[in-house]
Design an enzyme around this catalytic site. Structure first.
Site, PDB file in Angstrom:
ATOM      1  N   GLU A  75     -42.004 -22.540  32.769  1.00 59.14           N
ATOM      2  CA  GLU A  75     -40.796 -22.531  31.956  1.00 59.14           C
ATOM      3  C   GLU A  75     -40.254 -21.102  31.911  1.00 59.14           C
ATOM      4  OE1 GLU A  75     -41.164 -23.968  27.930  1.00 59.14           O
ATOM      5  OE2 GLU A  75     -39.003 -23.821  27.615  1.00 59.14           O
ATOM      6  N   GLY A 123     -46.405 -16.551  23.894  1.00 63.15           N
ATOM      7  CA  GLY A 123     -47.555 -16.946  23.077  1.00 63.15           C
ATOM      8  C   GLY A 123     -48.374 -18.017  23.770  1.00 63.15           C
ATOM      9  N   MET A 142     -47.874 -22.100  26.227  1.00 63.09           N
ATOM     10  CA  MET A 142     -46.990 -23.008  26.960  1.00 63.09           C
ATOM     11  C   MET A 142     -47.531 -24.422  26.925  1.00 63.09           C
ATOM     12  SD  MET A 142     -44.281 -23.441  28.711  1.00 63.09           S
ATOM     13  CE  MET A 142     -43.844 -25.097  29.273  1.00 63.09           C
ATOM     14  N   GLU A 143     -46.623 -25.365  26.631  1.00 62.05           N
ATOM     15  CA  GLU A 143     -47.005 -26.744  26.317  1.00 62.05           C
ATOM     16  C   GLU A 143     -47.138 -27.652  27.528  1.00 62.05           C
ATOM     17  OE1 GLU A 143     -43.921 -25.373  25.553  1.00 62.05           O
ATOM     18  OE2 GLU A 143     -42.330 -26.812  25.890  1.00 62.05           O
ATOM     19  N   GLU A 163     -47.671 -26.091  20.199  1.00 63.50           N
ATOM     20  CA  GLU A 163     -47.748 -26.546  21.598  1.00 63.50           C
ATOM     21  C   GLU A 163     -48.183 -28.003  21.655  1.00 63.50           C
ATOM     22  OE1 GLU A 163     -46.270 -24.540  23.411  1.00 63.50           O
ATOM     23  OE2 GLU A 163     -46.497 -22.716  22.220  1.00 63.50           O
TER      24      GLU A 163
HETATM   25 ZN   LIG Z   1     -42.155 -24.247  21.899  1.00 64.95          ZN
END
Ligand SMILES: [Zn+2]
Length: 853
Positions: free
Chosen positions: A126, A258, A260-261, A295
């Site tokens: 992303e 921080g 990433m999902e 996440e």
């Molecule tokens: Zn988010």
């Protein structure tokens, strides 16, 4: 944003993709300098798009080895950003496109696409990283099912979905859920698992793992607990269950964000997942819990329902931030969470909204999408959802969300789709409310009161200031939560939501026995600036009596800001209203210690600069610095008699627990230690450092000592103790810059950046020092201009390697219009020097250009 930039992408130009992509098969033959990626894309013309179009695939920095359509080699045309196959070369119906490319993950310092961190392969796709892995329609509205084969001699090979086969040197993964390429992930490395298990409300047994480098296994328990709590919460509150047999989290040291999902395989910056009492502070524990939740919640708000295009980023981020805020409030304290969120919103988003980088929650154009992962999209995006919930009520909010999940599961949706489910659920017309998504700037709400014949009338007026590219704005729908108190402190009108929809509107309250005291914008019911001069006595009254905890804190905050502003501008002495009010609150054992700690925290220097600027003054950073310290000393002297006892009472006996109650006590203890240090030269803080058995108190007392110009022995001790621990050493770097006196900040930064362990290519280490430089308000804005020059030097140095991080950190310059002519010239000069750098990235040039425009 510069409207004439030829690279500008516009929302109004959106077109559906030419082809539909059903299935993708990927094979990775991993190698540090020569990874081969074989892709089989199952394509067909998209019935929703114009027929007979060429096939265009995104691709950057890829060496094409082979390309075939239905097994026949073809010759595509290649350029710097992708590959095109003329329509004439394509079959009329469905076909399979095969490509083979070579990439070099080891040399990828931008940390986008496939890269290496400490010998481990990982990905970040992303927003547009997948195009650095293979040729692909790298846009969120193209959703496909992925099958991935990884070939490598590394022991752990992970991708999205469920594991479907593995042997020596290979593993295969299959993801049954269609997803856009930005959710793709791959990890390969020598990793250890901290395992767990969760059974969903649908009866699915899910294997959970947190994967870390050998040696970090002892720092995973908290993350695992947070993950299980998140899974249970999303079932209970939103009715959403997890949908795969396995959920993996991987900790990576080199990471721009921080976390990433990615579907079923979340990748985390190690500092956002690893935590143990010895190495993590209470704030770290709370942040880990919130980020794990965030996440995880994306699995439904982001992954199952994704964004049609990147202009809709707030659709997944605003909603998911809102959900993680609800979660943290439920697990901890709603009042404390709300105050912390508003502090952050004002510090980052209001600042963005009031400066040259202001943009709408849903922007309508961008040059580099990475520049729009902003406080406006995330935090203001969450505030907009909070307002929507307040306006329609909890029951209709829940019904609208159910409809949203039913109607759009498996789709790439828009803000229009989101608002439509609320309109269909409630029958409300949300066209005026939509301005919150399309217009930038923080509305200003002014208040006038009238009292006659037992009727109290509140007249609210709104003003929507011009922002870059948006001069004219209409009135917004602003929910203003109000409560009324009797002069004796009793609440006569409980919290009522007034809907301000016009430029100016009056609201009458009848049948009151005496003129009430109004508590306005309770719970911070809308992200606006309340323009209202309130007498100190009324603020002190609300500080003592308001039943709304947010506004009670806000009353103290307003009082402190008024006092500080007079100290800065007129050299006035701190008023008794504030000091007495804070003294009552500090020692009120009926109140939550976390709340008391927050109330004792004085407004920050940057906050005061913004406040003074808004009131028509030119802020002087040095005066702000000295006044704030003088107020802290005055507060210490006022509380002196009770501080030793308070400090003692807040010691938490027994083994460390990161729960909210214990953390609140430690926060109040540190607040007391910080005040005491002004009176006893740090003797109590020094003893606290020596006795500490956890990072919260150890690091907290170290910071207090450095802040009063002491603590050199403790700083050296800390360095010896934590040598080799990357995450804790980041704290050691950051605290020295944060606590440095304004005159010394530049020297401290130069000394630290000259150290061999200042690994500036690691985003966490870079941020620890260079981020702390711009966070030290008086030091960064020192009259010498050294702070500006240092930041510019480092951004120019970092940009060729990691444009994303360089660009994000350049926002330190966004506040230039606030300051005096000399500082303005120096900050603009620094930005111009950045702009003039040869080969500057698209990321940083867009940001610097917008700040100068
Ligand atoms: Zn988010």
């Amino acid at each position: 944003m510069p409207a004439d930039d030829p690279r500008t992408i516009r929302l109004s130009d959106y077109q559906p993709y030419s082809h539909a992509l059903d299935r993708v098969e990927l094979t990775f033959k991993l190698h540090p300098t020569a990874t081969r990626v074989l892709a089989r894309l199952h394509l067909a013309p998209n019935p929703a798009a114009r027929t007979g179009q060429d096939l265009r695939l995104d691709g950057e920095g890829l060496r094409l080895i082979a390309c075939a359509v239905d097994g026949q080699a073809v010759q595509p045309s290649l350029d710097a950003t992708g590959l095109t196959l003329a329509a004439a070369l394509l079959p009329a119906g469905a076909f399979v496109l095969e490509t083979e490319v070579e990439i070099a993950p080891e040399g990828n310092t931008a940390l986008e696409g496939l890269y290496m961190s400490n010998g481990m392969y990982c990905t970040q796709c992303e927003a547009e990283g997948f195009r650095k892995i293979t040729f692909y329609p790298d846009r969120p509205d193209v959703m496909a099912r992925f099958h991935v084969r990884i070939e490598s001699d590394l022991p752990v090979l992970l991708s999205n979905g469920n594991p479907v086969g593995q042997g020596v040197g290979w593993a295969e993964w299959d993801d049954p859920w269609p997803k856009p390429s930005y959710l793709f992930a791959l990890v390969a490395g020598d990793l250890r698992a901290h395992p767990g298990q969760f059974t969903t409300m649908e009866g699915r047994d899910v294997g959970l793992n947190i994967w870390v480098r050998p040696g970090d296994e002892g720092r995973c328990a908290w993350g695992m607990q947070a993950l299980k709590a998140s899974m249970a919460w999303d079932e209970k509150v939103y009715g959403r269950a997890y949908d795969l047999d396995i959920f993996n989290i991987v900790a990576v040291d080199d990471f721009n964000m921080g976390a990433m999902e990615n579907k079923g395989l979340n990748i985390f910056n190690s500092k956002a997942v690893l935590a143990s009492p010895e190495t993590a502070t209470d704030d770290d524990f709370a942040r880990v819990e919130a980020i794990i939740a965030h996440e995880y919640f994306h699995n439904w708000t982001g992954n199952r329902i994704t964004c049609r295009d990147w202009f809709q980023l707030c659709l997944k981020e605003g909603l998911t931030v809102f959900r993680d805020q609800q979660f943290s409030g439920d697990l901890r304290s709603h009042a404390v969470k709300r105050i912390e969120d508003v502090l952050m919103l004002r510090a980052r988003q209001f600042r963005e909204d009031g400066g040259p980088l202001a943009h709408a929650v849903r922007p309508d154009s961008f040059v580099e999408i990475n520049n729009f992962y902003t406080a406006t999209v995330y935090e203001k995006g969450a505030e907009v959802i909070g307002m929507l919930k307040r306006l329609v009520g909890d029951a209709d909010y829940a019904r609208a969300l159910d409809l949203y999940f039913d109607r759009h599961d498996g789709q790439a949706a828009t803000i229009e789709d989101w608002l439509k489910v609320f309109e269909d659920t409630t029958g409300r017309d949300l066209s005026q409310f939509k301005r919150w998504y399309t217009e930038a700037g923080t509305p200003r709400v002014s208040v006038a009161e009238d009292w006659a014949d037992g009727v109290y009338t509140l007249t609210l007026a709104q003003e929507n200031p011009a922002t870059p590219g948006q001069a004219q704005k209409g009135a917004k729908v602003i929910p203003v939560a109000v409560g009324l108190l009797n002069p004796n402190g009793d609440e006569v009108v409980p919290t009522t939501v007034l809907e301000l929809t016009e430029a100016k509107q009056s609201f009458a309250f009848k049948g009151l026995a005496s003129r009430p005291v109004a508590s306005i914008l309770r719970g911070f019911s809308a992200p606006v600036i309340l323009e209202r001069s309130v007498p100190a006595a009324e603020r002190a009254f609300l500080l003592a009596h308001d039943t709304d905890p947010f506004n009670r804190w806000e009353a103290g905050r307003g009082l402190a800001k008024d006092v500080l502003a007079r100290m800065i501008v007129d050299g006035a002495a701190p008023g008794a209203d504030l000091l007495d009010g804070l003294a009552r609150l500090a020692f009120d054992e009926a109140l939550d210690p976390a709340f008391r700690a927050l109330a004792l925290r004085l407004p920050g220097e940057d906050d005061m600069a913004a406040t003074l600027h808004a009131a028509g003054h030119v802020p002087d950073p040095a005066r702000i610095y000295h006044a704030r310290r003088a107020l802290h000393l005055a507060l210490a002297e006022r509380l002196a008699a009770g501080l030793p006892e308070l400090e003692l009472a807040c010691r938490v006996p027994g083994a460390f627990s990161p729960d909210a109650a214990a953390a609140g006590k430690r926060a109040l203890r540190l607040a007391a230690l910080g005040l005491l240090a002004r009176l006893d030269d740090g003797a109590t803080a020094r003893a606290a450092y020596a006795a500490a058995d956890n990072m919260t108190e150890s690091f907290g007392s170290l910071a207090i000592l450095l802040d009063i110009g002491a603590g050199q022995a403790e700083l050296a001790d800390f360095a010896v103790k934590w040598q080799g621990d990357r995450l804790v050493l980041d704290k050691w770097f950051a605290v020295q810059v944060a606590a440095a006196q304004p005159d010394n900040v530049a020297d401290v930064v130069r000394r630290l950046t000259a150290r061999p362990d200042f690994d500036w290519k690691n985003p966490n280490r870079f941020r620890a020092v260079i981020g702390a430089l711009s966070g030290n308000h008086a030091g960064f804005h020192h009259a010498s201009g050294e702070g500006y020059a240092l930041l510019a030097d480092w951004l120019i140095k970092l940009d060729p390697l990691n444009p994303q991080t360089a660009s994000r950190m350049s926002t330190a310059f966004e506040s230039w219009p606030r300051y005096d002519a000399d500082r303005q010239a120096m900050m603009r000069g620094a930005l111009q020097r950045i702009m003039a750098t040869t080969g500057l990235s698209r990321d940083l040039s867009e940001m610097a250009g917008r700040m100068l425009a």
